[in-house]
Design a protein around this motif. Sequence first.
Motif, PDB file in Angstrom:
ATOM      1  N   UNK A 180       0.859  -1.176   0.000  1.00  0.00           N
ATOM      2  CA  UNK A 180       0.000   0.000   0.000  1.00  0.00           C
ATOM      3  C   UNK A 180       0.896   1.227   0.000  1.00  0.00           C
ATOM      4  N   UNK A 181       0.515   2.252  -0.771  1.00  0.00           N
ATOM      5  CA  UNK A 181       1.392   3.390  -0.948  1.00  0.00           C
ATOM      6  C   UNK A 181       0.591   4.677  -1.092  1.00  0.00           C
ATOM      7  N   UNK A 182       1.151   5.768  -0.561  1.00  0.00           N
ATOM      8  CA  UNK A 182       0.600   7.105  -0.760  1.00  0.00           C
ATOM      9  C   UNK A 182       1.759   8.040  -1.048  1.00  0.00           C
ATOM     10  N   UNK A 183       1.573   8.969  -2.028  1.00  0.00           N
ATOM     11  CA  UNK A 183       2.679   9.827  -2.429  1.00  0.00           C
ATOM     12  C   UNK A 183       2.152  11.050  -3.166  1.00  0.00           C
ATOM     13  N   UNK A 184       3.019  12.055  -3.320  1.00  0.00           N
ATOM     14  CA  UNK A 184       2.675  13.237  -4.112  1.00  0.00           C
ATOM     15  C   UNK A 184       3.649  13.378  -5.262  1.00  0.00           C
ATOM     16  N   UNK A 185       3.189  14.025  -6.345  1.00  0.00           N
ATOM     17  CA  UNK A 185       4.042  14.279  -7.498  1.00  0.00           C
ATOM     18  C   UNK A 185       3.952  15.727  -7.978  1.00  0.00           C
ATOM     19  N   UNK A 186       3.012  16.481  -7.429  1.00  0.00           N
ATOM     20  CA  UNK A 186       2.830  17.875  -7.819  1.00  0.00           C
ATOM     21  C   UNK A 186       2.227  18.625  -6.639  1.00  0.00           C
ATOM     22  N   UNK A 187       1.712  19.832  -6.896  1.00  0.00           N
ATOM     23  CA  UNK A 187       1.145  20.652  -5.826  1.00  0.00           C
ATOM     24  C   UNK A 187      -0.340  20.380  -5.589  1.00  0.00           C
ATOM     25  N   UNK A 188      -0.896  19.409  -6.297  1.00  0.00           N
ATOM     26  CA  UNK A 188      -2.299  19.051  -6.122  1.00  0.00           C
ATOM     27  C   UNK A 188      -2.417  17.899  -5.124  1.00  0.00           C
ATOM     28  N   UNK A 189      -3.591  17.303  -5.041  1.00  0.00           N
ATOM     29  CA  UNK A 189      -3.838  16.231  -4.071  1.00  0.00           C
ATOM     30  C   UNK A 189      -2.906  15.043  -4.316  1.00  0.00           C
ATOM     31  N   UNK A 190      -2.528  14.334  -3.262  1.00  0.00           N
ATOM     32  CA  UNK A 190      -1.641  13.169  -3.415  1.00  0.00           C
ATOM     33  C   UNK A 190      -2.359  11.979  -4.042  1.00  0.00           C
ATOM     34  N   UNK A 191      -1.581  10.934  -4.304  1.00  0.00           N
ATOM     35  CA  UNK A 191      -2.085   9.706  -4.910  1.00  0.00           C
ATOM     36  C   UNK A 191      -2.042   8.582  -3.887  1.00  0.00           C
ATOM     37  N   UNK A 192      -2.849   7.552  -4.138  1.00  0.00           N
ATOM     38  CA  UNK A 192      -2.766   6.310  -3.365  1.00  0.00           C
ATOM     39  C   UNK A 192      -2.735   5.142  -4.345  1.00  0.00           C
ATOM     40  N   UNK A 193      -2.062   4.067  -3.941  1.00  0.00           N
ATOM     41  CA  UNK A 193      -1.899   2.914  -4.820  1.00  0.00           C
ATOM     42  C   UNK A 193      -1.779   1.637  -3.993  1.00  0.00           C
ATOM     43  N   UNK A 194      -2.333   0.557  -4.518  1.00  0.00           N
ATOM     44  CA  UNK A 194      -2.163  -0.761  -3.912  1.00  0.00           C
ATOM     45  C   UNK A 194      -1.627  -1.715  -4.968  1.00  0.00           C
ATOM     46  N   UNK A 195      -0.766  -2.628  -4.554  1.00  0.00           N
ATOM     47  CA  UNK A 195      -0.128  -3.546  -5.493  1.00  0.00           C
ATOM     48  C   UNK A 195      -0.138  -4.964  -4.929  1.00  0.00           C
ATOM     49  N   UNK A 196      -0.319  -5.929  -5.822  1.00  0.00           N
ATOM     50  CA  UNK A 196      -0.297  -7.348  -5.479  1.00  0.00           C
ATOM     51  C   UNK A 196       0.895  -7.991  -6.168  1.00  0.00           C
TER      52      UNK A 196
END
Length: 231
Positions: A180-196
């Motif tokens: 499970x991951x959460x991160x930012x790449x710009x000045x807008x809202x961050x992202x979330x991601x899940x991986x199997x």
Amino acid sequence: MWLHASILKIYSIQCVCIWICLVLSQYTKADPLLNTDDTEIVPAKHCQLESAIIAPSHAETTYQFNTACQSIEGIETSLGYSDFLNSNEGHWSAQLKSVIRPMNGWGVAASLKLSGQQSEINQKDNIEWFLNIPFGLDFLNNNFHLYSNVGYQYASEQVHLLRWSVASNLVLSPRTDISLESYNQDRHAPFEQSALHYSLIPNILTFEASVGQRLDTFRERWFGFGLSFTP
């Protein structure tokens, strides 16, 4: 016709990646779908290969390819390239990474990445650089890992951008683990991601799949898949 050509291109790329990974499998350890960096580097005189295909709902499908080697003792050098499958626009990167404290319960590393993007419209590369500090913790006899990144990015459009990310990895069985991951790449809202991650051939071949979205909208979603090999 367009869909058929795209599928054939994706299939061809994956076949090439499988062949390369089979040749280098004794040296390869990949986790191409996560953005959070860990605190380790590849073994001395060894290389690793990462590849993935990501299909977002708001942009073109992209293919990512990255190699990393430790040719100089204690320093990992990596080269990466990502390509939009339906246009002649690509993104390249080059990175140096070194371990500050080896992972033993916890660890710290540092990396410096240069990257640029070039398209048919703008033939000039826009160079940016990113200084990153990965930090990691191990729990439950190495069955649970927690990683965090804090970094500074300079780009022509986003000066003084503080980037961060947090990721966790849990081993569910000898063949299966999730991230499970959460991160930012710009000045807008961050992202979330899940991986199997599922081991098709134990300790050698692993299939990886991920889904993610930006936190403030349902229109920026994506999924990705790839293959990874471990020694």
